[in-house]
Design a protein around this motif. Structure first.
Motif, PDB file in Angstrom:
ATOM      1  N   VAL A  92      38.047   2.474  -4.662  1.00 12.96           N
ATOM      2  CA  VAL A  92      38.733   1.375  -3.976  1.00 12.96           C
ATOM      3  C   VAL A  92      37.755   0.633  -3.068  1.00 12.96           C
ATOM      4  O   VAL A  92      37.746  -0.601  -3.034  1.00 12.96           O
ATOM      5  CB  VAL A  92      39.967   1.895  -3.192  1.00 12.96           C
ATOM      6  N   GLU A  93      36.911   1.365  -2.348  1.00 10.11           N
ATOM      7  CA  GLU A  93      35.927   0.693  -1.489  1.00 10.11           C
ATOM      8  C   GLU A  93      34.970  -0.157  -2.315  1.00 10.11           C
ATOM      9  O   GLU A  93      34.695  -1.318  -1.953  1.00 10.11           O
ATOM     10  CB  GLU A  93      35.147   1.703  -0.658  1.00 10.11           C
ATOM     11  N   GLU A  94      34.482   0.383  -3.423  1.00 12.48           N
ATOM     12  CA  GLU A  94      33.592  -0.391  -4.298  1.00 12.48           C
ATOM     13  C   GLU A  94      34.276  -1.664  -4.778  1.00 12.48           C
ATOM     14  O   GLU A  94      33.669  -2.732  -4.816  1.00 12.48           O
ATOM     15  CB  GLU A  94      33.204   0.453  -5.520  1.00 12.48           C
ATOM     16  N   PHE A  95      35.538  -1.535  -5.182  1.00 13.31           N
ATOM     17  CA  PHE A  95      36.303  -2.685  -5.664  1.00 13.31           C
ATOM     18  C   PHE A  95      36.436  -3.762  -4.579  1.00 13.31           C
ATOM     19  O   PHE A  95      36.193  -4.942  -4.827  1.00 13.31           O
ATOM     20  CB  PHE A  95      37.694  -2.227  -6.139  1.00 13.31           C
ATOM     21  N   ILE A  96      36.820  -3.344  -3.375  1.00 13.70           N
ATOM     22  CA  ILE A  96      37.028  -4.312  -2.293  1.00 13.70           C
ATOM     23  C   ILE A  96      35.715  -4.979  -1.899  1.00 13.70           C
ATOM     24  O   ILE A  96      35.645  -6.212  -1.796  1.00 13.70           O
ATOM     25  CB  ILE A  96      37.691  -3.639  -1.069  1.00 13.70           C
ATOM     26  N   ILE A  97      34.678  -4.191  -1.683  1.00 11.82           N
ATOM     27  CA  ILE A  97      33.392  -4.783  -1.284  1.00 11.82           C
ATOM     28  C   ILE A  97      32.865  -5.688  -2.392  1.00 11.82           C
ATOM     29  O   ILE A  97      32.354  -6.780  -2.119  1.00 11.82           O
ATOM     30  CB  ILE A  97      32.372  -3.695  -0.887  1.00 11.82           C
ATOM     31  N   GLY A  98      33.022  -5.273  -3.637  1.00 15.01           N
ATOM     32  CA  GLY A  98      32.592  -6.122  -4.749  1.00 15.01           C
ATOM     33  C   GLY A  98      33.307  -7.458  -4.759  1.00 15.01           C
ATOM     34  O   GLY A  98      32.681  -8.518  -4.959  1.00 15.01           O
ATOM     35  N   GLY A  99      34.622  -7.435  -4.537  1.00 10.65           N
ATOM     36  CA  GLY A  99      35.393  -8.683  -4.501  1.00 10.65           C
ATOM     37  C   GLY A  99      35.012  -9.572  -3.337  1.00 10.65           C
ATOM     38  O   GLY A  99      34.870 -10.791  -3.486  1.00 10.65           O
ATOM     39  N   LEU A 100      34.832  -8.965  -2.167  1.00  7.91           N
ATOM     40  CA  LEU A 100      34.436  -9.744  -0.993  1.00  7.91           C
ATOM     41  C   LEU A 100      33.018 -10.287  -1.146  1.00  7.91           C
ATOM     42  O   LEU A 100      32.741 -11.445  -0.813  1.00  7.91           O
ATOM     43  CB  LEU A 100      34.545  -8.893   0.276  1.00  7.91           C
ATOM     44  N   ARG A 101      32.113  -9.462  -1.664  1.00  4.23           N
ATOM     45  CA  ARG A 101      30.719  -9.891  -1.842  1.00  4.23           C
ATOM     46  C   ARG A 101      30.635 -11.040  -2.846  1.00  4.23           C
ATOM     47  O   ARG A 101      29.844 -11.964  -2.688  1.00  4.23           O
ATOM     48  CB  ARG A 101      29.855  -8.714  -2.287  1.00  4.23           C
ATOM     49  N   SER A 102      31.464 -10.984  -3.870  1.00  8.82           N
ATOM     50  CA  SER A 102      31.500 -12.058  -4.864  1.00  8.82           C
ATOM     51  C   SER A 102      31.981 -13.369  -4.233  1.00  8.82           C
ATOM     52  O   SER A 102      31.443 -14.442  -4.504  1.00  8.82           O
ATOM     53  CB  SER A 102      32.420 -11.655  -6.015  1.00  8.82           C
TER      54      SER A 102
ATOM     55  N   SER B 218      42.942  -0.751   4.444  1.00 12.43           N
ATOM     56  CA  SER B 218      42.692  -1.471   5.699  1.00 12.43           C
ATOM     57  C   SER B 218      41.434  -2.318   5.563  1.00 12.43           C
ATOM     58  O   SER B 218      40.370  -1.794   5.233  1.00 12.43           O
ATOM     59  CB  SER B 218      42.538  -0.495   6.865  1.00 12.43           C
ATOM     60  N   ILE B 219      41.589  -3.616   5.824  1.00  9.70           N
ATOM     61  CA  ILE B 219      40.476  -4.563   5.720  1.00  9.70           C
ATOM     62  C   ILE B 219      40.495  -5.442   6.960  1.00  9.70           C
ATOM     63  O   ILE B 219      41.524  -6.047   7.280  1.00  9.70           O
ATOM     64  CB  ILE B 219      40.605  -5.459   4.470  1.00  9.70           C
TER      65      ILE B 219
ATOM     66  N   THR C 298      31.458  -9.968   9.348  1.00 15.69           N
ATOM     67  CA  THR C 298      31.339  -8.599   8.860  1.00 15.69           C
ATOM     68  C   THR C 298      32.719  -8.050   8.509  1.00 15.69           C
ATOM     69  O   THR C 298      33.607  -8.007   9.366  1.00 15.69           O
ATOM     70  CB  THR C 298      30.665  -7.704   9.922  1.00 15.69           C
ATOM     71  N   TRP C 299      32.857  -7.643   7.262  1.00 16.58           N
ATOM     72  CA  TRP C 299      34.092  -7.031   6.793  1.00 16.58           C
ATOM     73  C   TRP C 299      34.002  -5.534   7.032  1.00 16.58           C
ATOM     74  O   TRP C 299      32.984  -4.912   6.721  1.00 16.58           O
ATOM     75  CB  TRP C 299      34.292  -7.303   5.312  1.00 16.58           C
ATOM     76  N   ILE C 300      35.064  -4.953   7.571  1.00 14.24           N
ATOM     77  CA  ILE C 300      35.120  -3.519   7.846  1.00 14.24           C
ATOM     78  C   ILE C 300      36.282  -2.961   7.023  1.00 14.24           C
ATOM     79  O   ILE C 300      37.419  -3.433   7.148  1.00 14.24           O
ATOM     80  CB  ILE C 300      35.297  -3.254   9.352  1.00 14.24           C
TER      81      ILE C 300
ATOM     82  N   LYS D 298      28.474  -9.649   5.700  1.00 16.59           N
ATOM     83  CA  LYS D 298      28.052  -8.253   5.803  1.00 16.59           C
ATOM     84  C   LYS D 298      29.271  -7.360   5.574  1.00 16.59           C
ATOM     85  O   LYS D 298      30.419  -7.800   5.703  1.00 16.59           O
ATOM     86  CB  LYS D 298      27.459  -7.963   7.186  1.00 16.59           C
ATOM     87  N   PHE D 299      29.001  -6.065   5.294  1.00 12.13           N
ATOM     88  CA  PHE D 299      30.075  -5.136   4.952  1.00 12.13           C
ATOM     89  C   PHE D 299      29.814  -3.773   5.565  1.00 12.13           C
ATOM     90  O   PHE D 299      28.690  -3.278   5.522  1.00 12.13           O
ATOM     91  CB  PHE D 299      30.191  -5.001   3.431  1.00 12.13           C
ATOM     92  N   ILE D 300      30.866  -3.182   6.119  1.00 12.24           N
ATOM     93  CA  ILE D 300      30.816  -1.809   6.602  1.00 12.24           C
ATOM     94  C   ILE D 300      32.014  -1.095   5.982  1.00 12.24           C
ATOM     95  O   ILE D 300      33.161  -1.454   6.243  1.00 12.24           O
ATOM     96  CB  ILE D 300      30.887  -1.726   8.148  1.00 12.24           C
ATOM     97  N   GLY D 301      31.732  -0.113   5.148  1.00 11.94           N
ATOM     98  CA  GLY D 301      32.792   0.640   4.492  1.00 11.94           C
ATOM     99  C   GLY D 301      32.760   2.084   4.935  1.00 11.94           C
ATOM    100  O   GLY D 301      31.678   2.658   5.113  1.00 11.94           O
ATOM    101  N   GLU D 302      33.930   2.670   5.117  1.00 14.94           N
ATOM    102  CA  GLU D 302      33.990   4.050   5.592  1.00 14.94           C
ATOM    103  C   GLU D 302      33.267   5.010   4.643  1.00 14.94           C
ATOM    104  O   GLU D 302      32.562   5.911   5.085  1.00 14.94           O
ATOM    105  CB  GLU D 302      35.438   4.516   5.760  1.00 14.94           C
ATOM    106  N   GLU D 303      33.427   4.815   3.358  1.00 15.37           N
ATOM    107  CA  GLU D 303      32.847   5.766   2.407  1.00 15.37           C
ATOM    108  C   GLU D 303      31.375   5.501   2.123  1.00 15.37           C
ATOM    109  O   GLU D 303      30.644   6.416   1.769  1.00 15.37           O
ATOM    110  CB  GLU D 303      33.652   5.774   1.109  1.00 15.37           C
ATOM    111  N   SER D 304      30.917   4.262   2.272  1.00 13.65           N
ATOM    112  CA  SER D 304      29.510   3.960   2.002  1.00 13.65           C
ATOM    113  C   SER D 304      28.658   4.038   3.264  1.00 13.65           C
ATOM    114  O   SER D 304      27.439   3.985   3.198  1.00 13.65           O
ATOM    115  CB  SER D 304      29.369   2.581   1.354  1.00 13.65           C
ATOM    116  N   TYR D 305      29.300   4.191   4.417  1.00 11.25           N
ATOM    117  CA  TYR D 305      28.590   4.313   5.691  1.00 11.25           C
ATOM    118  C   TYR D 305      27.829   5.630   5.728  1.00 11.25           C
ATOM    119  O   TYR D 305      28.364   6.686   5.413  1.00 11.25           O
ATOM    120  CB  TYR D 305      29.603   4.273   6.840  1.00 11.25           C
ATOM    121  N   LYS D 306      26.588   5.550   6.096  1.00 12.22           N
ATOM    122  CA  LYS D 306      25.756   6.751   6.245  1.00 12.22           C
ATOM    123  C   LYS D 306      25.089   6.688   7.607  1.00 12.22           C
ATOM    124  O   LYS D 306      24.499   5.671   7.976  1.00 12.22           O
ATOM    125  CB  LYS D 306      24.667   6.809   5.166  1.00 12.22           C
ATOM    126  N   GLU D 307      25.180   7.767   8.363  1.00  6.42           N
ATOM    127  CA  GLU D 307      24.610   7.810   9.708  1.00  6.42           C
ATOM    128  C   GLU D 307      23.120   7.475   9.691  1.00  6.42           C
ATOM    129  O   GLU D 307      22.626   6.746  10.540  1.00  6.42           O
ATOM    130  CB  GLU D 307      24.846   9.184  10.344  1.00  6.42           C
TER     131      GLU D 307
END
Length: 171
Positions: A51-61, A109-110, A87-89, A67-76
């Motif tokens: 779902v995160e990949e789908f949303i970020i892909g759609g927004l990036r397109s 949540s977007i 910035t989309w969160i 910019k994008f910050i996703g809970e699952e792709s976030y790395k410390e």
């Protein structure tokens, strides 16, 4: 930021949230396999990631300069720099523990910040088909109907909810 542009951003976020919600509803029909992240109760599923990949892909397109910050792709170790740029969160499956257990309080949540200020947000409870949306200064809505906080001022007259969170310290 002009109102028409924020309306466009909101429309895009709502469209993506509805499609992402369908992904969540479909996943609720099958067994939900999960893994853990920072603690035994900080869960992640393949649905979270997809779902995160789908949303970020759609927004990036739609908005490649954002910019994008996703809970699952976030790395410390490689955390994104939060700037004044739009910035989309994204929390793709907000309520993963509920999702894993088939409890229907799960949302997509977007949010969008500009100049580090929250400008709009969409929260879509897919299992119950309730779309919450708001643009800063223009009110909040549930399925297009205006909503607001109550006028209650005393805690005893109110409903107060909390979550323990995912951090767990050993006893």
């Amino acid at each position: 930021m002009e109102s028409a542009k924020l309306e466009e951003y909101l429309k895009t976020a709502v469209t993506l949230a509805k499609s992402a919600g369908q992904m969540i509803r479909n996943a609720l029909l099958s067994e939900r396999v999960f893994d853990t992240k920072s603690s035994p109760v900080d869960l992640v599923t393949e649905t979270d990631k997809a779902v995160e990949e789908f949303i970020i892909g759609g927004l990036r397109s739609a908005y490649p300069e954002h910019k994008f910050i996703g809970e699952e792709s976030y790395k410390e170790e490689s955390k994104p720099t939060w700037t004044d740029e739009p910035t989309w969160i994204i929390d793709p499956v907000d309520g993963t523990t509920n999702f894993v257990h088939g409890f229907p309080y799960v949302a997509v949540s977007i949010g969008l910040t500009i100049d580090r200020v929250p400008c709009l947000g969409v929260i879509y409870n897919a299992p119950q088909d309730i779309m919450y949306s708001a643009i800063r200064g223009h009110g909040a809505f549930a399925n297009g109907v205006p909503i607001s906080v109550s006028n209650r001022t005393r805690p005893i007259d109110s409903m107060i909810l909390t979550a323990i969170g995912s951090a767990r310290e050993p006893a």
